[in-house]
Design an enzyme around this catalytic site. Structure first.
Site, mmCIF file in Angstrom:
data_model
loop_
_atom_site.group_PDB
_atom_site.id
_atom_site.type_symbol
_atom_site.label_atom_id
_atom_site.label_comp_id
_atom_site.label_asym_id
_atom_site.label_seq_id
_atom_site.Cartn_x
_atom_site.Cartn_y
_atom_site.Cartn_z
ATOM 1 C CG PHE A 112 -0.387 0.464 2.502
ATOM 2 C CD1 PHE A 112 -0.640 1.745 2.971
ATOM 3 C CD2 PHE A 112 0.388 -0.379 3.289
ATOM 4 C CE1 PHE A 112 -0.130 2.172 4.191
ATOM 5 C CE2 PHE A 112 0.900 0.043 4.492
ATOM 6 C CZ PHE A 112 0.647 1.324 4.954
ATOM 7 C CE LYS A 113 3.540 1.598 4.778
ATOM 8 N NZ LYS A 113 4.779 1.340 5.465
#
Length: 494
Positions: A112-113
Site C-alpha cells: 500500500f505504500k
C-alpha cells in the site's frame, strides 16, 4: 493552506515547505490548519472520475499553492497502468453482502505504500522548485518492511534527491528484504539496523533533530527530508483511496449517498488509519474506524484505556509491518483531539520519551472512543483468518488477515451491521512462508522459489515484479548499530 507543527503551532509553513522539510525542526509533525469540506455534491462528481482525477481533485484542496494542472499531471504519472496492474488502481473486492476488501497493493512494490510513494517524489520535486531550494534532499526513511522498497522505487534516480533506508535486521520478511537490497538506482542506499523497527525509527528521528548533523550536511550541499508517514506528502495521497472506495460503492449501487461505512485498517505507525480519520473530518460518511493490531497491541490498549504505554514485550510476528510500539502518527491525532493544544501534545511526547507512557485527558479519551475501536489478533488467529478466506477463494496476506479477524470480532461484540471495508495492505506473495503455512502447505526453503510454489498450489497469479526477483543482484549488505547511523548517513553522502 498553511501547515503548523503539532508541538508549536506558531511554526507555520506552506504546503511546499512542509513537504520539503518532512519533519518540523522542533520534532513535531506538520498538520493542516483546517480540514476542507467535502460536500455530497462533490462526492457525486468524484464518482464520475478516474482514480488519478480523484487524486488531483482531493489533494488540490490541501495544496492550494500547487497548480491544478500540475497536480493532474502528477496523478496521471503516479497512477499509470505502467505502474499499476489494474485501471481501478485501488480496487474493491466484495467478500459478502456487507463486507468489502480495499486492495492497495497493485502498484510496483506490491504494498500500500505505493499509493503515496509514487506521488511523494513528484510533490517533493515540485516543492523544491517552488521554495527555490538549491541543496539536494537527503531522504532518510525507517521501514518495517514496505516503506523502504516503495520509497526507493519512487525516488530512484529522481534529480536533486538521495535516499537512505534503514530497516530492522531481523524484522522484515525475506521477500521484503530482497526487494530492498536489490534496488536499482544511483541515488539509493539501504542499511540494516541491529534491533527492531522502533530502534530504526527512533534513530532516524534523532538524526532529524541533530542540529550539528544538519550543519555538516548543509556544508556538503544537502538537507534532510523524510519519506516516512511523518511527512505530510505521504499522508495526503492516502486520503484519496478512502474517498475513492466510498465512490466505488456508490457506483456499484451497494450504498446510498450519505450512508455511513465502517473501515477496518491494519495499523502500526498509525498513518494509514489517520488518513481515513482525516477523510472523515472532511465529511466523508465514515462510521466506526476500527484499528487492527497484531500481538504488539499498544494501540488497542490505548484506545481502550486512554493510556499509551510502550513498556511491554516486543513481538516479532508474521505481520512485520505492524511490529511497532511507538506509533508516530498518533501525535497528529492527539493534536486534533485536544483541539490543537500544542503544549499538551508536547507534554505527552516528552513523557513518552522519558518514561515510555502518557495518559490523555478524559475528554480526549471519550472523543477517541466515539470514533475508534481497537482490537488485536494473535499469530494463530492470523493464520486461521488466512485459511478461512482461502477456503472461500480469497488469498490474502498476513496484515490483511489481522484486519479481517478484528472486523469480525468487532461485529460480534458490537452487533454493528454497518457496511464495512477492511483494508488489504500487501500482496500475499510478499509473505509466502506464512501464507503457505497458514493454508496447510510446507514452504520450500528458498524464499523466491516459494512464489512459484504458491502459484502452483493456489492458482493465483503472482505480481510480475515479485516473480522477477529471482536472480537479481544483491547490492546492499551493510548492518549498523543505532549509535552509528549518523556515520552511515555521512558516508552515504561522501
Amino acid at each position: 493552506m498553511e501547515y503548523l507543527s503539532t508541538r508549536d503551532k506558531t511554526l507555520r509553513k506552506s504546503a511546499a515547505q512542509a513537504i520539503t522539510m518532512g519533519l518540523s525542526r522542533d520534532g513535531g509533525l506538520f498538520t493542516p490548519v483546517s480540514f476542507p469540506s467535502l460536500s455530497a455534491l462533490e462526492v457525486e462528481t468524484l464518482c464520475t472520475m478516474s482514480y488519478p482525477r480523484r487524486a488531483a481533485y482531493i489533494m488540490g484542496k490541501y495544496l492550494e499553492d500547487f497548480r491544478a494542472e500540475d497536480l493532474a499531471r502528477f496523478a496521471e504519472r503516479a497512477y499509470s497502468l505502467e505502474k499499476f496492474d489494474t485501471p481501478a488502481i485501488a480496487p474493491l473486492r466484495k467478500v459478502d453482502g456487507r463486507t468489502w476488501c480495499l486492495e492497495l497493493w497493485h502498484g510496483p512494490t506490491s504494498a500500500f505504500k505505493d499509493m503515496a510513494l509514487q506521488m511523494l517524489p513528484q510533490l517533493l520535486s515540485a516543492s523544491l522548485r517552488m521554495t527555490e531550494e538549491k541543496k539536494t534532499a537527503c531522504i532518510l526513511a525507517a521501514t518495517s518492511g514496505d516503506t523502504g522498497k516503495a520509497a526507493m522505487e519512487g525516488f530512484a534516480d529522481v534529480e536533486q534527491t538521495k535516499i537512505l533506508v534503514f530497516y530492522p535486521e531481523n524484522g522484515v520478511s525475506e521477500i521484503q528484504k530482497l526487494q530492498m537490497v536489490t534496488q536499482e538506482g544511483g541515488n539509493v542506499g539501504v542499511c540494516a539496523v541491529k534491533g527492531n523497527f522502533d530502534d530504526a525509527q527512533n534513530g532516524v528521528k534523532r538524526l532529524f533533530s541533530d542540529e550539528a548533523l544538519r550543519e555538516k550536511l548543509a556544508r556538503r550541499g544537502y538537507f534532510l527530508s523524510s519519506a516516512n508517514s511523518i511527512n505530510w506528502g505521504r499522508i495526503l495521497p492516502q486520503l484519496v483511496y478512502y474517498i475513492s472506495a466510498y465512490c466505488d460503492l456508490l457506483n456499484a449501487k451497494e450504498i446510498k449517498l450519505g450512508q455511513p461505512v465502517n473501515f477496518c485498517v491494519p495499523t502500526g505507525n498509525f498513518g494509514n488509519i489517520l488518513a481515513c480519520y482525516y477523510a472523515k473530518r472532511m465529511g466523508l460518511p465514515v462510521g466506526k474506524l476500527i484499528c487492527a493490531s497484531n500481538r504488539n497491541d499498544v494501540l488497542t490498549d490505548f484506545i481502550r484505556t486512554g493510556i499509551y504505554d510502550r513498556n511491554r514485550p516486543f513481538h516479532t510476528t508474521m505481520s512485520p509491518s505492524m511490529d511497532i510500539l511507538i506509533s508516530s502518527n498518533l501525535e497528529r491525532l492527539l493534536f486534533d483531539m485536544s483541539g490543537g493544544k500544542d503544549e499538551l501534545v508536547r507534554e505527552y511526547m516528552e513523557q513518552l520519551a522519558q518514561t515510555g507512557r502518557y495518559e490523555v485527558t478524559p475528554g480526549m479519551k471519550r472523543r477517541m472512543q466515539e470514533i475508534f475501536y481497537g482490537g488485536f489478533c494473535g499469530e494463530e488467529e492470523t493464520a486461521s483468518s488466512i485459511a478461512m478466506l482461502y477456503r472461500y477463494g480469497y488469498l490474502i496476506d498476513t496484515h490483511t488477515a489481522v484486519a479481517a479477524k478484528v472486523l469480525t470480532d468487532y461485529r460480534k461484540k458490537s452487533g454493528d451491521r454497518t457496511p464495512a471495508i477492511f483494508v488489504s495492505t500487501a500482496s500475499p506473495y510478499k509473505f509466502c512462508d506464512s501464507v503457505l503455512s497458514s493454508i496447510g502447505q510446507v514452504p520450500v526453503e528458498n524464499s523466491v522459489e516459494r512464489i512459484a510454489q504458491m502459484v502452483d498450489i493456489t492458482g493465483v497469479a503472482a505480481p510480475v515484479r515479485l516473480a522477477g526477483l529471482k536472480g537479481k543482484e544483491i547490492r546492499f549488505r551493510d548492518v549498523t548499530g543505532m549509535e552509528l547511523m549518523e556515520e552511515k548517513v555521512l558516508s552515504f553522502l561522501e
